[in-house]
Every structure is written in C-alpha cells, then in structure tokens.
Design a protein around this motif. Structure first.
Motif, PDB file in Angstrom:
ATOM      1  N   SER A  22      37.601  21.377  40.720  1.00 44.49           N
ATOM      2  CA  SER A  22      38.793  21.890  41.392  1.00 44.49           C
ATOM      3  C   SER A  22      38.865  23.403  41.241  1.00 44.49           C
ATOM      4  O   SER A  22      39.064  23.902  40.132  1.00 44.49           O
ATOM      5  N   LEU A  23      38.732  24.115  42.347  1.00 41.80           N
ATOM      6  CA  LEU A  23      38.870  25.571  42.287  1.00 41.80           C
ATOM      7  C   LEU A  23      40.302  25.985  41.988  1.00 41.80           C
ATOM      8  O   LEU A  23      40.536  27.016  41.357  1.00 41.80           O
ATOM      9  N   ALA A  24      41.261  25.184  42.434  1.00 39.85           N
ATOM     10  CA  ALA A  24      42.667  25.513  42.162  1.00 39.85           C
ATOM     11  C   ALA A  24      42.949  25.462  40.665  1.00 39.85           C
ATOM     12  O   ALA A  24      43.607  26.358  40.104  1.00 39.85           O
ATOM     13  N   LYS A  25      42.444  24.432  39.985  1.00 37.46           N
ATOM     14  CA  LYS A  25      42.631  24.347  38.537  1.00 37.46           C
ATOM     15  C   LYS A  25      41.881  25.471  37.822  1.00 37.46           C
ATOM     16  O   LYS A  25      42.368  26.028  36.837  1.00 37.46           O
ATOM     17  N   ALA A  26      40.689  25.802  38.318  1.00 31.84           N
ATOM     18  CA  ALA A  26      39.916  26.882  37.713  1.00 31.84           C
ATOM     19  C   ALA A  26      40.640  28.208  37.850  1.00 31.84           C
ATOM     20  O   ALA A  26      40.675  29.014  36.915  1.00 31.84           O
ATOM     21  N   GLN A  27      41.218  28.449  39.007  1.00 27.66           N
ATOM     22  CA  GLN A  27      41.945  29.695  39.204  1.00 27.66           C
ATOM     23  C   GLN A  27      43.132  29.781  38.261  1.00 27.66           C
ATOM     24  O   GLN A  27      43.380  30.839  37.640  1.00 27.66           O
ATOM     25  N   PHE A  63      44.053  33.018  31.428  1.00 27.94           N
ATOM     26  CA  PHE A  63      43.192  33.602  30.401  1.00 27.94           C
ATOM     27  C   PHE A  63      43.216  35.135  30.445  1.00 27.94           C
ATOM     28  O   PHE A  63      42.852  35.799  29.472  1.00 27.94           O
ATOM     29  N   GLY A  64      43.635  35.700  31.554  1.00 32.60           N
ATOM     30  CA  GLY A  64      43.752  37.153  31.664  1.00 32.60           C
ATOM     31  C   GLY A  64      42.726  37.798  32.567  1.00 32.60           C
ATOM     32  O   GLY A  64      42.612  39.028  32.587  1.00 32.60           O
ATOM     33  N   LEU A  65      41.986  36.985  33.333  1.00 31.54           N
ATOM     34  CA  LEU A  65      40.990  37.526  34.246  1.00 31.54           C
ATOM     35  C   LEU A  65      41.572  37.691  35.647  1.00 31.54           C
ATOM     36  O   LEU A  65      42.555  37.048  36.013  1.00 31.54           O
ATOM     37  N   ASP A  66      40.939  38.554  36.417  1.00 35.66           N
ATOM     38  CA  ASP A  66      41.278  38.735  37.818  1.00 35.66           C
ATOM     39  C   ASP A  66      40.442  37.739  38.612  1.00 35.66           C
ATOM     40  O   ASP A  66      39.206  37.812  38.596  1.00 35.66           O
ATOM     41  N   VAL A  67      41.082  36.800  39.286  1.00 39.82           N
ATOM     42  CA  VAL A  67      40.393  35.740  40.017  1.00 39.82           C
ATOM     43  C   VAL A  67      40.672  35.918  41.498  1.00 39.82           C
ATOM     44  O   VAL A  67      41.818  35.899  41.934  1.00 39.82           O
ATOM     45  N   GLN A  68      39.605  36.076  42.277  1.00 38.81           N
ATOM     46  CA  GLN A  68      39.745  36.303  43.708  1.00 38.81           C
ATOM     47  C   GLN A  68      38.773  35.420  44.464  1.00 38.81           C
ATOM     48  O   GLN A  68      37.676  35.103  43.973  1.00 38.81           O
ATOM     49  N   GLY A  69      39.159  35.051  45.689  1.00 37.51           N
ATOM     50  CA  GLY A  69      38.270  34.304  46.550  1.00 37.51           C
ATOM     51  C   GLY A  69      37.051  35.130  46.908  1.00 37.51           C
ATOM     52  O   GLY A  69      37.145  36.343  47.146  1.00 37.51           O
ATOM     53  N   SER A  70      35.898  34.461  46.950  1.00 38.00           N
ATOM     54  CA  SER A  70      34.649  35.141  47.283  1.00 38.00           C
ATOM     55  C   SER A  70      33.736  34.140  47.979  1.00 38.00           C
ATOM     56  O   SER A  70      33.185  33.253  47.333  1.00 38.00           O
ATOM     57  N   ALA A  72      37.005  41.246  34.878  1.00 36.99           N
ATOM     58  CA  ALA A  72      37.783  41.593  33.699  1.00 36.99           C
ATOM     59  C   ALA A  72      38.594  42.857  33.988  1.00 36.99           C
ATOM     60  O   ALA A  72      38.553  43.405  35.095  1.00 36.99           O
ATOM     61  N   ALA A  73      39.289  43.343  32.959  1.00 35.72           N
ATOM     62  CA  ALA A  73      40.232  44.445  33.168  1.00 35.72           C
ATOM     63  C   ALA A  73      39.545  45.783  33.362  1.00 35.72           C
ATOM     64  O   ALA A  73      40.117  46.691  33.953  1.00 35.72           O
ATOM     65  N   SER A  74      38.327  45.943  32.889  1.00 43.30           N
ATOM     66  CA  SER A  74      37.763  47.285  32.757  1.00 43.30           C
ATOM     67  C   SER A  74      36.931  47.766  33.936  1.00 43.30           C
ATOM     68  O   SER A  74      36.609  48.949  34.007  1.00 43.30           O
ATOM     69  N   SER A  75      36.531  46.871  34.871  1.00 47.47           N
ATOM     70  CA  SER A  75      35.644  47.313  35.939  1.00 47.47           C
ATOM     71  C   SER A  75      35.682  46.328  37.087  1.00 47.47           C
ATOM     72  O   SER A  75      36.328  45.275  37.025  1.00 47.47           O
ATOM     73  N   ASP A  76      34.933  46.648  38.159  1.00 52.62           N
ATOM     74  CA  ASP A  76      34.814  45.758  39.299  1.00 52.62           C
ATOM     75  C   ASP A  76      33.661  44.771  39.151  1.00 52.62           C
ATOM     76  O   ASP A  76      33.383  44.006  40.070  1.00 52.62           O
ATOM     77  N   GLN A  77      32.983  44.782  38.012  1.00 53.87           N
ATOM     78  CA  GLN A  77      31.867  43.868  37.790  1.00 53.87           C
ATOM     79  C   GLN A  77      32.325  42.413  37.916  1.00 53.87           C
ATOM     80  O   GLN A  77      33.322  42.009  37.321  1.00 53.87           O
ATOM     81  N   VAL A  78      31.625  41.637  38.710  1.00 51.87           N
ATOM     82  CA  VAL A  78      31.874  40.198  38.786  1.00 51.87           C
ATOM     83  C   VAL A  78      31.089  39.537  37.656  1.00 51.87           C
ATOM     84  O   VAL A  78      29.860  39.521  37.662  1.00 51.87           O
ATOM     85  N   TRP A  79      31.810  39.003  36.684  1.00 47.04           N
ATOM     86  CA  TRP A  79      31.183  38.392  35.508  1.00 47.04           C
ATOM     87  C   TRP A  79      30.953  36.903  35.676  1.00 47.04           C
ATOM     88  O   TRP A  79      30.124  36.317  34.962  1.00 47.04           O
ATOM     89  N   GLY A  80      31.689  36.272  36.568  1.00 51.01           N
ATOM     90  CA  GLY A  80      31.546  34.842  36.763  1.00 51.01           C
ATOM     91  C   GLY A  80      31.838  34.461  38.197  1.00 51.01           C
ATOM     92  O   GLY A  80      32.645  35.103  38.878  1.00 51.01           O
ATOM     93  N   ARG A  81      31.163  33.420  38.665  1.00 51.54           N
ATOM     94  CA  ARG A  81      31.427  32.866  39.987  1.00 51.54           C
ATOM     95  C   ARG A  81      31.661  31.369  39.833  1.00 51.54           C
ATOM     96  O   ARG A  81      31.001  30.706  39.027  1.00 51.54           O
ATOM     97  N   LEU A  82      32.607  30.843  40.588  1.00 49.44           N
ATOM     98  CA  LEU A  82      32.980  29.440  40.506  1.00 49.44           C
ATOM     99  C   LEU A  82      32.858  28.804  41.881  1.00 49.44           C
ATOM    100  O   LEU A  82      33.333  29.367  42.882  1.00 49.44           O
TER     101      LEU A  82
END
Length: 311
Positions: free
Chosen positions: A25-30, A36-43, A51-61
């Motif tokens: 479930s992407l909705a539950k993951a979001q 948790f404090g991450l920026d989660v956006q559709g991609s 994360a808070a410090s940069s535009d680096q995408v650290w994870g994809r779901l």
C-alpha cells in the motif's frame, strides 16, 4: 582514488544512492514515512523519499503484492565504473537484462541471494568526514532544553545504511567485499555483519543479518543527536506506530538508535553518532560475542525484531 589495503578488491563503491522497496500500500507507506519526518512525493508510478538536507532521493517505493526489496542502487566514481562493473561480473554478479526496474542506466545484476542491485557512476552522497557530535549540547551560560513545544519534529538528514537478511552471511560478506569493494567493519559470529566503504564511510553502509532466506530488515536515517533519536520514537508513537525497539545504544557502530516497525514488519531506524571510518583507514575489524551483537544499553529486545517478516 582506490585507497587499497592488502586483500582489498581493486575497485569499490562509495555510496548507497538509494534503495527501492515494493509495498502492498503506497498510501500506508506515505503515512508512515511522512510521520517519520521524510519528504514523500509522488514519482512516476511510485513515491520518492527525501530527507531534510538536500534534494537527494534516498528511497523509492512501488506498489507490489508484498513488502520486499525491489533493488539497491550503489554509486562509484565515474572513472572507475567500467572496471568495477567488470569486477562485479568476474566475482559472480549475474547480469540482469530487462525486466522490472532495470532502466539501462549503469549495470544491473543480482547478488548470491538474488537481490537486484544497480551499480552506476555518480557523486558521493554519503559523508566524507565526521559530523560534529551532539550539536544540541548546551553551551556555557545557555539553557539546554527550551521545552517540548520549542524543539520541533525530528527530521532525518540523510540515509545512513541498510540491513538485509541473508541466507549465508559469509557468502554475502565475500561477495560485497570482492565484487563491490566493501570492507568488513565488525561482525558477531554468523548472526550479523557490518560493512563500510573505503572512501570515508559510516561504520556500516550495508549490514547483514542471518536468516533462512533473503529479506529487508531496515533502513537507518541519520538525525541530529540522542535527543532527536528519542523524540523521533515519541513522534512515531503519537502517529500510531508504537511497535519497535529503543531508545538504546549499539555496541557495533556505537550509534544511538530507535527502530520503528512499519506496517509490513520491517523497520526504519532513527540513528545518531555512528562511528565514522576515514578514507584509507585500516579499521580494527572485530568478531564480537552475541551479547554485544545488538546493544550496550536499552530496553529488552522484542522477539519480532530478529524475525524475517518475508518468510
């Protein structure tokens, strides 16, 4: 820029660029990762974690029938890519052509457990030096804590490491050492093992836990000190995620931790003050007894923490 030591593979990766998971479930993951404090956006067809410090995408779901590692993307210096790709194949990495996720960028291959990995040239996104520890510590003449309402939410600064379950821990150590150039930092018998990159790295970039099959255990996220770790755990409890383990301190890696159980039985970790291994340093690798494999202090370990939820 190899910084080799006796017994090293000739070439080695320097960073985890990102990880990718399939979840039911992407909705539950979001909801989970935003809490948790991450920026989660559709991609594209999934979600991207920043994360808070940069535009680096650290994870994809991505959405799938069950939680699993879709792939792990590792980066190397551009001038070493061709040689490192050849090294991976010479050490038994099975080239993965076509199929899901393999987009033609870099080298796609599988490790001995069957995990899909991507190797690509890129900038070093992991730290090259030790960050100042406990920046929240009070200075002389200053009040150390202003109050619960004045401190804000815990927001991770970056991805620190990932841990995978493996069906053969010695085989995994050998492959990630000989094919990808990682070095063994520490281990505890055949239960857990921690590996770092030679180009300046946290104590572990990739870690392994023994199981009867492969699986995803956790992603760990660097935060701003012990207070941020503890507050992160409270933050997640308030959002409805009470299961997990922490707050405590590890022996292997020395970091403060608080693990939060996600909706599918794996974990996201708030981590602070992990040991850092400078470029070229010969780290004194240890093989520690079981009582040191998990923590120096903290609450009792919940039984589900060491269970592979993908079995």
């Amino acid at each position: 820029m190899s910084f080799n030591q006796p017994g090293d593979a000739r070439f080695g990766v320097h960073s985890i660029d990102h990880f990718a998971l399939e979840v039911p479930s992407l909705a539950k993951a979001q909801h989970f990762f935003e809490a948790f404090g991450l920026d989660v956006q559709g991609s594209g067809s999934g979600l991207a974690l920043r994360a808070a410090s940069s535009d680096q995408v650290w994870g994809r779901l991505f959405e799938g029938p069950a939680k699993r590692l879709a792939y792990l993307c590792l980066s190397c210096w551009p001038d070493e890519f061709e040689s490192l790709a050849a090294q991976v194949q010479a050490q038994g990495g099975k080239v993965f052509e076509g199929g899901a996720y393999a987009n033609g960028e870099g080298l796609w291959f599988t490790d001995p457990d069957g995990n899909l990995l991507q190797l690509k040239p890129g900038a070093k996104v992991t730290p090259s030096g030790l960050a100042r520890r406990n920046p929240a510590a009070p200075r002389a003449g200053q009040r150390g804590v202003l109050g619960r309402g004045d401190t804000g939410r815990t927001r991770p600064r970056r991805l620190s490491h990932v841990m995978l379950f493996t069906s053969d821990i010695n085989r995994s150590i050998a492959f990630y050492r000989d094919a990808l150039g990682l070095r063994l930092s520490d281990r505890s018998r055949d239960a857990v093992a921690f590996m770092h990159a030679r180009h300046g790295s946290d104590h572990h970039l990739v870690a392994f836990a023994s199981s009867s099959a492969k699986g995803w255990h956790h992603s760990a996220w660097d935060v701003d000190g012990l207070d941020a770790v503890g507050k992160g755990g409270e933050q997640m409890r308030a959002a409805g995620y009470a299961e997990g383990w922490g707050t405590g301190r590890h022996v292997l890696g020395s970091n403060y931790f608080h693990y939060v159980r996600d909706p599918w039985g794996s974990f996201a970790e708030f981590s602070a003050d992990i040991d850092f291994i400078p470029t070229g340093m010969p780290w004194p690798t240890g093989n520690f007894p079981p009582e040191d494999s998990l923590y120096l202090w903290g609450p009792e370990l919940p039984p589900y923490f060491i269970q592979n939820s993908e079995l």
